[in-house]
Design a protein around this motif. Structure first.
Motif, PDB file in Angstrom:
ATOM      1  N   GLY A 280       0.828  -1.199   0.000  1.00 50.87           N
ATOM      2  CA  GLY A 280       0.000   0.000   0.000  1.00 50.87           C
ATOM      3  C   GLY A 280       0.862   1.248   0.000  1.00 50.87           C
ATOM      4  O   GLY A 280       1.811   1.366  -0.781  1.00 50.87           O
ATOM      5  N   LEU A 281       0.575   2.168   0.918  1.00 50.54           N
ATOM      6  CA  LEU A 281       1.387   3.387   1.024  1.00 50.54           C
ATOM      7  C   LEU A 281       2.139   3.414   2.359  1.00 50.54           C
ATOM      8  O   LEU A 281       2.362   4.460   2.953  1.00 50.54           O
ATOM      9  N   SER A 282       2.502   2.213   2.818  1.00 56.15           N
ATOM     10  CA  SER A 282       3.243   2.153   4.077  1.00 56.15           C
ATOM     11  C   SER A 282       4.725   2.400   3.817  1.00 56.15           C
ATOM     12  O   SER A 282       5.219   2.159   2.712  1.00 56.15           O
ATOM     13  N   ASN A 283       5.395   2.869   4.828  1.00 58.89           N
ATOM     14  CA  ASN A 283       6.851   2.992   4.752  1.00 58.89           C
ATOM     15  C   ASN A 283       7.451   2.426   6.031  1.00 58.89           C
ATOM     16  O   ASN A 283       7.811   3.159   6.957  1.00 58.89           O
ATOM     17  N   HIS A 284       7.570   1.107   6.065  1.00 60.32           N
ATOM     18  CA  HIS A 284       8.088   0.467   7.282  1.00 60.32           C
ATOM     19  C   HIS A 284       9.612   0.486   7.342  1.00 60.32           C
ATOM     20  O   HIS A 284      10.184   0.177   8.384  1.00 60.32           O
TER      21      HIS A 284
ATOM     22  N   LEU B 186       5.722   8.006  -2.764  1.00 61.91           N
ATOM     23  CA  LEU B 186       6.882   7.444  -2.056  1.00 61.91           C
ATOM     24  C   LEU B 186       7.845   6.868  -3.099  1.00 61.91           C
ATOM     25  O   LEU B 186       8.039   5.655  -3.162  1.00 61.91           O
ATOM     26  N   PRO B 187       8.415   7.725  -3.938  1.00 62.24           N
ATOM     27  CA  PRO B 187       9.278   7.206  -5.008  1.00 62.24           C
ATOM     28  C   PRO B 187      10.523   6.518  -4.440  1.00 62.24           C
ATOM     29  O   PRO B 187      10.928   6.802  -3.312  1.00 62.24           O
ATOM     30  N   GLU B 188      11.087   5.626  -5.253  1.00 69.40           N
ATOM     31  CA  GLU B 188      12.347   4.982  -4.841  1.00 69.40           C
ATOM     32  C   GLU B 188      13.380   6.069  -4.612  1.00 69.40           C
ATOM     33  O   GLU B 188      13.421   7.060  -5.347  1.00 69.40           O
ATOM     34  N   GLN B 189      14.199   5.854  -3.609  1.00 73.39           N
ATOM     35  CA  GLN B 189      15.201   6.892  -3.332  1.00 73.39           C
ATOM     36  C   GLN B 189      16.573   6.468  -3.831  1.00 73.39           C
ATOM     37  O   GLN B 189      17.574   7.045  -3.443  1.00 73.39           O
ATOM     38  N   GLY B 190      16.583   5.437  -4.704  1.00 72.80           N
ATOM     39  CA  GLY B 190      17.879   4.891  -5.100  1.00 72.80           C
ATOM     40  C   GLY B 190      18.420   4.174  -3.893  1.00 72.80           C
ATOM     41  O   GLY B 190      17.788   4.122  -2.854  1.00 72.80           O
ATOM     42  N   GLY B 191      19.567   3.619  -4.016  1.00 71.60           N
ATOM     43  CA  GLY B 191      20.160   3.000  -2.830  1.00 71.60           C
ATOM     44  C   GLY B 191      19.423   1.773  -2.370  1.00 71.60           C
ATOM     45  O   GLY B 191      19.276   0.823  -3.115  1.00 71.60           O
ATOM     46  N   ARG B 192      18.869   1.812  -1.178  1.00 72.76           N
ATOM     47  CA  ARG B 192      18.450   0.561  -0.543  1.00 72.76           C
ATOM     48  C   ARG B 192      16.942   0.338  -0.483  1.00 72.76           C
ATOM     49  O   ARG B 192      16.509  -0.690  -0.026  1.00 72.76           O
ATOM     50  N   ARG B 193      16.107   1.293  -0.867  1.00 67.09           N
ATOM     51  CA  ARG B 193      14.650   1.066  -0.844  1.00 67.09           C
ATOM     52  C   ARG B 193      14.090   1.117  -2.258  1.00 67.09           C
ATOM     53  O   ARG B 193      14.312   2.084  -2.987  1.00 67.09           O
TER      54      ARG B 193
ATOM     55  N   LEU C 139       0.549   4.940  -7.883  1.00 63.34           N
ATOM     56  CA  LEU C 139       0.289   5.933  -6.842  1.00 63.34           C
ATOM     57  C   LEU C 139       1.499   6.060  -5.918  1.00 63.34           C
ATOM     58  O   LEU C 139       1.930   7.154  -5.559  1.00 63.34           O
ATOM     59  N   ARG C 140       2.035   4.908  -5.560  1.00 66.34           N
ATOM     60  CA  ARG C 140       3.193   4.893  -4.650  1.00 66.34           C
ATOM     61  C   ARG C 140       4.383   5.642  -5.252  1.00 66.34           C
ATOM     62  O   ARG C 140       5.077   6.370  -4.557  1.00 66.34           O
TER      63      ARG C 140
ATOM     64  N   ARG D 118      18.480  -3.961   2.752  1.00 66.19           N
ATOM     65  CA  ARG D 118      17.717  -3.398   1.634  1.00 66.19           C
ATOM     66  C   ARG D 118      16.241  -3.681   1.870  1.00 66.19           C
ATOM     67  O   ARG D 118      15.886  -4.555   2.663  1.00 66.19           O
ATOM     68  N   TRP D 119      15.384  -2.964   1.109  1.00 70.46           N
ATOM     69  CA  TRP D 119      13.950  -3.070   1.341  1.00 70.46           C
ATOM     70  C   TRP D 119      13.211  -2.984   0.007  1.00 70.46           C
ATOM     71  O   TRP D 119      13.519  -2.119  -0.819  1.00 70.46           O
ATOM     72  N   LEU D 120      12.257  -3.898  -0.187  1.00 72.33           N
ATOM     73  CA  LEU D 120      11.460  -3.892  -1.415  1.00 72.33           C
ATOM     74  C   LEU D 120       9.988  -3.766  -1.049  1.00 72.33           C
ATOM     75  O   LEU D 120       9.451  -4.603  -0.307  1.00 72.33           O
ATOM     76  N   ASP D 121       9.324  -2.732  -1.533  1.00 71.01           N
ATOM     77  CA  ASP D 121       7.887  -2.553  -1.328  1.00 71.01           C
ATOM     78  C   ASP D 121       7.170  -2.957  -2.607  1.00 71.01           C
ATOM     79  O   ASP D 121       7.464  -2.416  -3.688  1.00 71.01           O
ATOM     80  N   ALA D 122       6.210  -3.904  -2.503  1.00 64.06           N
ATOM     81  CA  ALA D 122       5.554  -4.429  -3.700  1.00 64.06           C
ATOM     82  C   ALA D 122       4.035  -4.389  -3.536  1.00 64.06           C
ATOM     83  O   ALA D 122       3.495  -4.685  -2.473  1.00 64.06           O
ATOM     84  N   ASP D 123       3.356  -4.030  -4.618  1.00 65.53           N
ATOM     85  CA  ASP D 123       1.889  -4.009  -4.612  1.00 65.53           C
ATOM     86  C   ASP D 123       1.416  -4.084  -6.061  1.00 65.53           C
ATOM     87  O   ASP D 123       2.235  -4.090  -6.997  1.00 65.53           O
TER      88      ASP D 123
END
Ligand SMILES: C[S@@+](CC[C@H](N)C(=O)[O-])C[C@H]1O[C@@H](n2cnc3c(N)ncnc32)[C@H](O)[C@@H]1O
Length: 272
Positions: free
Chosen positions: A91-95, A122-129, A117-118, A105-110
């Protein structure tokens, strides 16, 4: 400002936990998760939050589960600081704000519509998310997310909160199987579950009902989770939201278990 009108049914339920993390602490200050983004995201969406906030039960469930998954996640990343976290149905979480070990590293998937929308909010910031579009109700999500590559640095920590209850039971079993067959040893899958008595009852839930989403999967007994695959083990004891209600909660749960089969709302962590 971002328009939200294109999201239907289960996709639009992402607003419910977002509202809980942003404002739920007004009702339950002792469960405040201190989400640094949620209120700002809601202001960008310019959406009405008051009706969702009135669903006190669900607000409590979300804040409670956030506390549980933060504790479980921190414990895991303290042990495996280079491991990757994957949030399925994010969703639009940022854990990652809470579970960033400085090295992981962290991968957000939906689903792709939510991902669009994400990406705006909450665009990717490069690096680790990173963000990725995925349908976890289809076989092959493990490869589609290239999780073998992410698993090269150690076990994975997967989270799937507020999602499985909306999937058909056979798709939940398939997801558990895919995790069990593909994840490297010591990987963990964290998720929440309702009891099977909640199936088909979304209309009685003030926040979920109006979205048009329906509850399709719930536990008949906690043991059924391990039956999905022989590699699955409990990572730790499951937690029930009954703990928020003290002695009254435990007594009510003990009396309802013969009928409900499992806690009305609970958190689980399985490992391979
Ligand atoms: C109640 S929201 C929970 C969002 C997030 N986990 C949170 O707690 O803030 C349910 C989410 O599951 C996602 N979802 C539902 N079915 C999905 C599927 N088949 N594949 C991927 N995501 C899915 C929805 O798009 C939505 O973002």
């Amino acid at each position: 400002m971002v328009r939200l009108t294109q999201l239907q049914a289960v996709r639009s339920t992402l607003l419910i936990p977002l509202v809980a993390r942003a404002f739920g602490a007004r009702c339950y200050p002792w469960l405040d998760c201190h989400d640094a983004d949620a209120a700002h995201l809601l202001s960008c969406l310019q959406t009405e939050v008051a009706p969702l906030l009135q669903d006190r039960l669900v607000m409590l469930n979300v804040l409670w589960r956030t506390g549980v998954l933060k504790a479980w996640g921190r414990e895991f990343f303290a042990r495996y600081p280079h491991a990757t976290g994957v949030n399925l149905g994010c969703g639009l979480s940022n854990h990652f704000q809470w579970l960033d070990s400085g090295r992981n590293r962290w991968l957000d998937a939906d689903l792709p519509e939510v991902l669009d929308l994400r990406e705006q909010l909450l665009p990717e910031q490069g690096g680790r998310r990173h963000n990725a579009g995925i349908d976890i109700a289809r076989d092959g999500w493990w490869d589609a997310l290239a999780l073998d590559r992410l698993a090269a640095s150690g076990p994975l920590w997967l989270l799937c909160e507020g999602v499985l209850m909306y999937l058909p039971p056979e798709r939940v079993r398939a997801l558990l199987r895919e995790f069990a067959e593909r994840a490297p040893p010591d990987s963990v899958l964290v998720f929440d579950a309702i009891s099977h008595v909640g199936i088909g009852q979304a209309r009685h839930c003030h926040s979920v009902g109006p979205s048009g989403a329906e509850f399709c999967w719930g536990l008949r007994s906690p043991q059924e989770l391990l039956q999905a695959h022989p590699r699955l083990r409990p990572r730790c004891a499951a937690r029930s939201v009954a703990e928020c209600y003290g002695v009254f909660g435990w007594a009510a749960e003990a009396m309802s278990l013969p009928w409900s089969g499992a806690p009305l709302y609970s958190m689980h962590a399985l490992r391979v």
